[in-house]
Design a protein around this motif. Structure first.
Motif, PDB file in Angstrom:
ATOM      1  N   ALA A 125     -24.034   6.940  -9.983  1.00 21.77           N
ATOM      2  CA  ALA A 125     -23.711   6.872  -8.555  1.00 21.77           C
ATOM      3  C   ALA A 125     -24.958   6.809  -7.680  1.00 21.77           C
ATOM      4  CB  ALA A 125     -22.854   8.077  -8.160  1.00 21.77           C
ATOM      5  N   VAL A 126     -26.069   7.386  -8.148  1.00 18.56           N
ATOM      6  CA  VAL A 126     -27.271   7.400  -7.292  1.00 18.56           C
ATOM      7  C   VAL A 126     -28.288   6.322  -7.672  1.00 18.56           C
ATOM      8  CG1 VAL A 126     -27.102   9.829  -6.662  1.00 18.56           C
ATOM      9  CG2 VAL A 126     -28.325   9.203  -8.733  1.00 18.56           C
ATOM     10  N   MET A 127     -27.952   5.522  -8.675  1.00 21.72           N
ATOM     11  CA  MET A 127     -28.871   4.439  -9.056  1.00 21.72           C
ATOM     12  C   MET A 127     -28.322   3.100  -8.577  1.00 21.72           C
ATOM     13  SD  MET A 127     -30.110   5.644 -12.852  1.00 21.72           S
ATOM     14  CE  MET A 127     -31.000   4.153 -13.176  1.00 21.72           C
TER      15      MET A 127
ATOM     16  N   PRO B 155     -18.512   5.337 -10.683  1.00 21.12           N
ATOM     17  CA  PRO B 155     -19.168   5.711  -9.420  1.00 21.12           C
ATOM     18  C   PRO B 155     -18.583   4.988  -8.210  1.00 21.12           C
ATOM     19  CG  PRO B 155     -20.671   4.438 -10.809  1.00 21.12           C
ATOM     20  CD  PRO B 155     -19.487   4.789 -11.651  1.00 21.12           C
ATOM     21  N   ALA B 156     -18.032   3.789  -8.430  1.00 22.58           N
ATOM     22  CA  ALA B 156     -17.449   3.058  -7.305  1.00 22.58           C
ATOM     23  C   ALA B 156     -16.045   3.566  -6.963  1.00 22.58           C
ATOM     24  CB  ALA B 156     -17.403   1.563  -7.632  1.00 22.58           C
ATOM     25  N   GLY B 157     -15.510   4.488  -7.754  1.00 19.99           N
ATOM     26  CA  GLY B 157     -14.205   5.088  -7.458  1.00 19.99           C
ATOM     27  C   GLY B 157     -13.023   4.207  -7.821  1.00 19.99           C
ATOM     28  N   ARG B 158     -13.225   3.225  -8.686  1.00 13.01           N
ATOM     29  CA  ARG B 158     -12.110   2.340  -9.062  1.00 13.01           C
ATOM     30  C   ARG B 158     -11.337   2.877 -10.253  1.00 13.01           C
ATOM     31  NH1 ARG B 158     -16.242  -1.473  -8.715  1.00 13.01           N
ATOM     32  NH2 ARG B 158     -16.058  -1.964 -10.931  1.00 13.01           N
ATOM     33  N   MET B 159     -11.830   3.968 -10.849  1.00 13.52           N
ATOM     34  CA  MET B 159     -11.171   4.493 -12.052  1.00 13.52           C
ATOM     35  C   MET B 159     -11.357   6.003 -12.120  1.00 13.52           C
ATOM     36  SD  MET B 159     -12.077   3.609 -16.012  1.00 13.52           S
ATOM     37  CE  MET B 159     -11.610   1.914 -15.980  1.00 13.52           C
TER      38      MET B 159
END
Lengths: 67, 302
Positions: free
Chosen positions: B78-80, B89-93
Motif C-alpha cells: 500500500a505504501v509503495m 492495497p487498492a481495496g478491490r479484494m
C-alpha cells in the motif's frame, strides 16, 4: 459481517439468507450480479478445462502402463 | 454513515482479473520458462500431456505463492508506488479471499503434481512454495538486507522441478541451474533496489541500499556477479552441455559482467537517472531467458 457477506457473494448465493444492514442500490445489485456472472463463466471454463486435462492424463497413464 | 460510493467496494466481489493479478503473471512467465527449460533439458523425454501438466503445476504453485505473498504484504504494498495498485492495497479484494485463494491453489498444484507426475517433483514444488511464503515473505523480508539472497532460492526451484518431472530425480545439472538463478537474484534485485530505494525505505523494507547504502550495494552486485558467471559456465566446463550452450553462456555473461561493472564502479549523483542500474536490471531479465533458452536449445539442436 462484511466478510461473511462477501464470502456468500463469492459462493454465488449473495442475497439468500444473510440479513443485511442496508440494501445496496439497484445499480450496485446489477454490478454485483454482472461480477458474479463473469466469475461463474471463468470458473466454468476452468472446470471444463480441468476435466479435459484429467481425462487426457488418464489416457496417457493407461497408454504408458500398457506400452 | 455510509454512502453508495463507500458501499460499492465492500459489496462487489473481486473480479476474476484481480485473482489473476494476485498470481503475479509477469513473474510467473520467468518461472514457467525456466521450469519448461529444465524439463526440456532433461535427458528423458516426457509425454507432451504430462509435460504440459507439470508446467501448469509449476505455474499454479508460483501463482499461489505470489498470492500468499500479496496477502501477507498488503500493508507494505500500500505504501509503495510500484505495488499500490495491486488488488489488496487498492481495496478491490478482501484479504481473506486472497488467503483462501493462495492456500487452495497451493494445495491443488501440489496434489495435481503428485498424482499426474511424480513424488519428487511434488515435494520440490511444496518446498518452493513453503520457502517463498514462510522463509522469504514472513521471516526474512522485513528483518534482514540478506532477504533476497536467501529468498532467491524460492525462485530457483522451477528448473529443478521441471527436470524432476521428466526424470523423477535430481542430478548435478538441475543443481547448477538452481545455482544460476540463486546467484543471479542478488544482482538482479539490487539493481532494481538501487533505483527504487526510496519506495523500499518508505515501506520499511530493509533492502541493502536502504540499510547498508549504495556503495556497499554496488560492491555486492559486483561480487555476486562473479560466482553467478561461474555457475553459468560450469555446465559447459563440466561437459554437461555442448558448445552451443558454452558459446552463448560466454557471450551473455561477458555482457552481464560489463553492465555489472558499470554499476559496481560508479557513484550516483543527486537526481541521477540511474541509467546503468536500469540497464543492468532489464538486461538481467533478458539474460536469464536467453541462458535457459540456450540450455534447452543445446539439448535439442546441438
Amino acid at each position: 459481517m462484511t466478510g461473511k457477506r462477501n464470502d456468500d457473494l463469492i459462493r454465488g448465493r449473495g442475497t439468500a439468507s444473510v440479513p443485511r444492514p442496508a440494501e445496496p442500490e439497484l445499480a450496485d445489485q446489477d454490478a454485483v450480479q454482472a461480477r458474479q456472472h463473469s466469475r461463474a463463466r471463468v470458473m466454468a471454463l476452468l472446470l471444463g478445462a480441468f476435466v479435459i486435462l484429467v481425462f487426457a492424463i488418464s489416457i496417457v497413464k493407461i497408454q504408458i502402463a500398457h506400452g | 454513515m455510509s454512502s453508495a460510493s463507500s458501499l460499492s467496494p465492500i459489496t462487489l466481489p473481486a473480479d476474476w482479473r484481480d485473482f489473476l493479478a494476485l498470481t503475479k503473471p509477469r513473474v510467473m512467465t520467468l518461472v514457467v520458462f525456466t521450469g519448461l527449460c529444465g524439463l526440456l533439458a532433461a535427458p528423458v523425454t516426457i509425454h507432451p500431456v504430462l509435460g504440459f501438466t507439470a508446467i501448469l503445476c509449476i505455474a499454479l504453485g508460483a501463482g499461489a505463492a505470489g498470492a500468499l505473498n500479496q496477502w501477507y504484504e498488503s500493508d507494505i504494498d500500500a505504501v509503495m508506488k510500484r505495488t499500490a495498485k495491486r488488488p489488496l492495497p487498492a481495496g478491490r479484494m478482501e484479504r481473506q479471499s486472497a488467503l483462501h485463494f493462495g492456500v487452495g491453489l497451493s494445495v491443488f498444484s501440489v496434489v495435481l503434481m503428485y498424482f499426474a507426475i511424480n513424488l519428487v517433483a511434488a515435494a520440490i514444488l511444496t518446498v518452493s512454495i513453503l520457502f517463498y511464503v514462510f522463509v522469504y515473505t514472513i521471516w526474512l523480508k522485513r528483518r534482514t538486507p540478506q532477504n533476497i539472497v536467501i529468498g532467491g532460492a524460492a525462485g530457483a526451484f522451477p528448473p529443478m522441478i521441471g527436470w524432476a518431472a521428466a526424470t523423477g530425480d535430481v542430478t548435478l545439472m538441475p543443481v547448477l541451474l538452481f545455482a544460476l538463478i540463486f546467484l543471479w537474484t542478488p544482482p538482479h534485485f539490487w539493481a532494481l533496489a538501487l533505483f527504487v530505494k526510496t519506495d523500499y525505505a518508505n515501506a520499511g523494507v530493509p533492502m541493502l541500499p536502504v540499510v547498508a547504502g549504495e556503495r556497499t550495494t554496488r560492491r555486492q552486485i559486483g561480487l555476486y556477479t562473479l560466482p553467478m558467471v561461474a555457475a553459468a559456465v560450469a555446465p559447459w566446463w563440466l561437459g554437461l552441455t555442448g558448445n552451443l550452450y558454452g558459446v552463448t553462456a560466454i557471450a551473455l555473461n561477458a555482457i552481464f559482467l560489463v553492465f555489472a561493472a558499470q554499476v559496481a564502479f560508479r557513484a550516483s549523483a543527486p537526481d541521477d537517472a540511474m541509467a546503468p542500474e536500469k540497464r543492468l536490471f532489464k538486461y538481467s531479465v533478458l539474460y536469464l531467458f536467453l541462458m535457459f533458452a540456450a540450455v534447452a536449445a543445446d539439448r535439442w539442436f546441438a
